[in-house]
Design a protein around this motif. Structure first.
Motif, PDB file in Angstrom:
ATOM      1  N   UNK A   1       0.760  -1.187   0.038  1.00 55.80           N
ATOM      2  CA  UNK A   1      -0.067  -0.129   0.101  1.00 55.80           C
ATOM      3  C   UNK A   1       0.888   1.381   0.165  1.00 55.80           C
ATOM      4  N   UNK A   2       2.062   1.104  -0.029  1.00 58.76           N
ATOM      5  CA  UNK A   2       3.148   2.116  -0.148  1.00 58.76           C
ATOM      6  C   UNK A   2       3.198   2.889  -1.482  1.00 58.76           C
ATOM      7  N   UNK A   3       2.872   2.105  -2.325  1.00 59.05           N
ATOM      8  CA  UNK A   3       2.702   2.727  -3.958  1.00 59.05           C
ATOM      9  C   UNK A   3       3.896   3.455  -4.493  1.00 59.05           C
ATOM     10  N   UNK A   4       3.626   4.473  -5.151  1.00 59.34           N
ATOM     11  CA  UNK A   4       4.980   5.071  -5.978  1.00 59.34           C
ATOM     12  C   UNK A   4       5.963   5.585  -4.719  1.00 59.34           C
ATOM     13  N   UNK A   5       5.329   6.158  -3.533  1.00 59.39           N
ATOM     14  CA  UNK A   5       6.118   6.590  -2.678  1.00 59.39           C
ATOM     15  C   UNK A   5       7.112   5.591  -2.039  1.00 59.39           C
ATOM     16  N   UNK A   6       6.589   4.267  -1.957  1.00 57.70           N
ATOM     17  CA  UNK A   6       7.359   3.126  -1.512  1.00 57.70           C
ATOM     18  C   UNK A   6       8.490   2.695  -2.556  1.00 57.70           C
ATOM     19  N   UNK A   7       8.019   3.032  -3.857  1.00 56.74           N
ATOM     20  CA  UNK A   7       9.166   2.603  -4.811  1.00 56.74           C
ATOM     21  C   UNK A   7      10.278   3.809  -4.807  1.00 56.74           C
ATOM     22  N   UNK A   8       9.829   5.082  -4.646  1.00 58.12           N
ATOM     23  CA  UNK A   8      10.950   6.017  -4.501  1.00 58.12           C
ATOM     24  C   UNK A   8      11.574   5.898  -3.227  1.00 58.12           C
ATOM     25  N   UNK A   9      11.233   5.736  -2.140  1.00 52.64           N
ATOM     26  CA  UNK A   9      11.895   5.337  -0.913  1.00 52.64           C
ATOM     27  C   UNK A   9      13.102   4.506  -1.015  1.00 52.64           C
ATOM     28  N   UNK A  10      12.641   3.131  -1.490  1.00 53.46           N
ATOM     29  CA  UNK A  10      13.430   2.222  -1.829  1.00 53.46           C
ATOM     30  C   UNK A  10      14.740   2.378  -2.713  1.00 53.46           C
ATOM     31  N   UNK A  11      14.231   3.173  -3.571  1.00 53.78           N
ATOM     32  CA  UNK A  11      15.178   3.629  -4.791  1.00 53.78           C
ATOM     33  C   UNK A  11      16.049   4.752  -3.981  1.00 53.78           C
ATOM     34  N   UNK A  12      15.707   5.457  -3.183  1.00 55.09           N
ATOM     35  CA  UNK A  12      16.556   6.511  -2.597  1.00 55.09           C
ATOM     36  C   UNK A  12      17.490   5.977  -1.619  1.00 55.09           C
ATOM     37  N   UNK A  13      17.129   4.973  -0.950  1.00 53.16           N
ATOM     38  CA  UNK A  13      18.004   4.020  -0.018  1.00 53.16           C
ATOM     39  C   UNK A  13      19.057   3.479  -0.503  1.00 53.16           C
ATOM     40  N   UNK A  14      18.557   2.840  -1.817  1.00 52.11           N
ATOM     41  CA  UNK A  14      19.632   1.925  -2.717  1.00 52.11           C
ATOM     42  C   UNK A  14      20.724   2.737  -3.118  1.00 52.11           C
ATOM     43  N   UNK A  15      20.511   4.039  -3.523  1.00 50.70           N
ATOM     44  CA  UNK A  15      21.278   4.954  -4.234  1.00 50.70           C
ATOM     45  C   UNK A  15      22.302   5.541  -3.207  1.00 50.70           C
ATOM     46  N   UNK A  16      22.054   5.473  -1.856  1.00 51.25           N
ATOM     47  CA  UNK A  16      22.975   6.131  -0.959  1.00 51.25           C
ATOM     48  C   UNK A  16      24.368   5.207  -1.228  1.00 51.25           C
ATOM     49  N   UNK A  17      25.547   6.444  -1.043  1.00 54.99           N
ATOM     50  CA  UNK A  17      26.832   5.535  -1.367  1.00 54.99           C
ATOM     51  C   UNK A  17      27.316   4.784  -0.053  1.00 54.99           C
ATOM     52  N   UNK A  18      27.133   3.594  -0.114  1.00 57.41           N
ATOM     53  CA  UNK A  18      27.457   2.606   1.077  1.00 57.41           C
ATOM     54  C   UNK A  18      28.516   1.391   0.792  1.00 57.41           C
TER      55      UNK A  18
END
Lengths: 159, 172
Positions: B72-89
């Motif tokens: 139920x997190x929809x587009x926002x969920x996709x966006x957050x997952x993407x953002x967390x993934x792109x952090x330089x880690x």
């Protein structure tokens, strides 16, 4: 650089956690340590496998295998090499760049980069431990197929 | 005995290295160099990642994760997952335990696939190197195609995988 960012983030989080509750911070460290202990054998084994693979297949050998002819065979080799090896991005991009200049096709380079980053043969045991066998097989399998499609599309558009 | 059994894979690797030093010292030398470099990187990056994972486990309530990247997190969920993934880690294998605990806390499988895909293929420092060596059109095209592929793969995997197929890293 990356390491510095990780440690700054860590310091901030641990500081905040300590301010709020010493007890819970301790618990968090225990949870982390337990998970690390569980993953440790796999992580150590990866160190060995990466060393062996890059020892047997140094960047020069990879460029000989991938760069000499620009046929379907080169692309297939690149896909498999990308899936099995684990090369840090800082080495793989210059390598890919020099392959491209040496006459490898865009498709070959794209498939190499994409399987390199998305498919992890060596790290699969770790992935299985953390996320399960089915998840790992599906993610890697579909990523491999996706890499072939991505590379084919890029080859058509960019050449 | 239990420890030997637990660490049989690394011990086996060590044995292979020792044999290699007798057989093919050239390759052994190169392999040892690479392995030591890699080990250094791991020793630096891995402990903090597991501590962060522990903190996440203890402090972030399940409802929060479910709300951000769960069903139920929809587009926002996709966006957050993407953002967390792109952090330089760092390398992808350190993302697996994090992904495991996010899943246990109620994240959607499709979002975890996006998180891992972004982590692996769409890192910001990595994109800079890619542009430099392979050019802007190559980089942009690969970025767009990879993101699309990861979203599609996530959707398919969510259909196929049942919650019981997943292992949980934090409890034994």
């Amino acid at each position: 650089m990356t390491t510095i960012i990780v440690y700054i983030l860590l310091a901030l989080c641990v500081g905040l956690s300590l301010l709020k509750s010493r007890e819970k911070t301790k618990k968090a460290f225990i949870v982390g340590a337990r998970a690390l202990w569980k993953m440790a054998p796999g992580l150590l084994a990866i160190v060995g496998v990466v060393g062996l693979i890059l020892g047997i297949l140094p960047p020069e050998t990879i460029s000989r295998l991938v760069g000499e002819e620009a046929g379907l065979m080169a692309t297939a080799t690149a896909a498999v090499l990308g899936a099995v090896t684990l090369i840090p991005a800082l080495i793989s991009f210059p390598l890919a760049g020099s392959l491209l200049r040496a006459g490898a096709t865009v498709t070959t380079i794209a498939v190499f980069i994409t399987t390199l980053v998305m498919v992890g043969f060596v790290t699969a045991p770790l992935e299985i431990k953390a996320l399960g066998k089915k998840f790992t097989l599906l993610r890697n399998g579909m990523s491999f197929i996706a890499a072939l499609i991505i590379a084919a599309v890029m080859g058509v558009i960019l050449t | 005995m239990i420890i030997i059994k637990k660490f049989k894979a690394p011990l086996l690797m060590a044995a292979v290295f020792i044999l290699l030093w007798f057989w093919l010292p050239d390759i052994a030398a190169r392999s040892t160099d690479v392995a030591l470099d890699y080990l250094k990187e791991m020793v630096l990056v891995i402990p903090p990642v597991f501590v962060l994972m522990g903190l996440l486990e203890i402090w972030v309530p399940k409802e929060k994760i479910t709300q951000l990247i769960g069903s139920g997190s929809g587009i926002k969920g996709i966006f957050f997952s993407f953002l967390m993934g792109t952090l330089p880690t760092g390398p992808l294998y350190i993302a697996f335990p994090l992904a495991g605990s996010l899943l246990a806390k109620g994240a959607r499988i499709s979002n975890i696939v996006i998180f891992l895909g972004a982590w692996a293929a769409i890192k910001i420092p990595q994109l800079v190197a890619e542009m430099e060596f392979l050019g802007l059109p190559f980089t942009i095209l690969r970025f767009v195609l990879t993101l699309t592929a990861v979203i599609i793969i996530g959707q398919i995997m969510e259909k196929v995988i049942k919650p019981t197929d997943l292992t949980q890293i934090t409890n034994d």
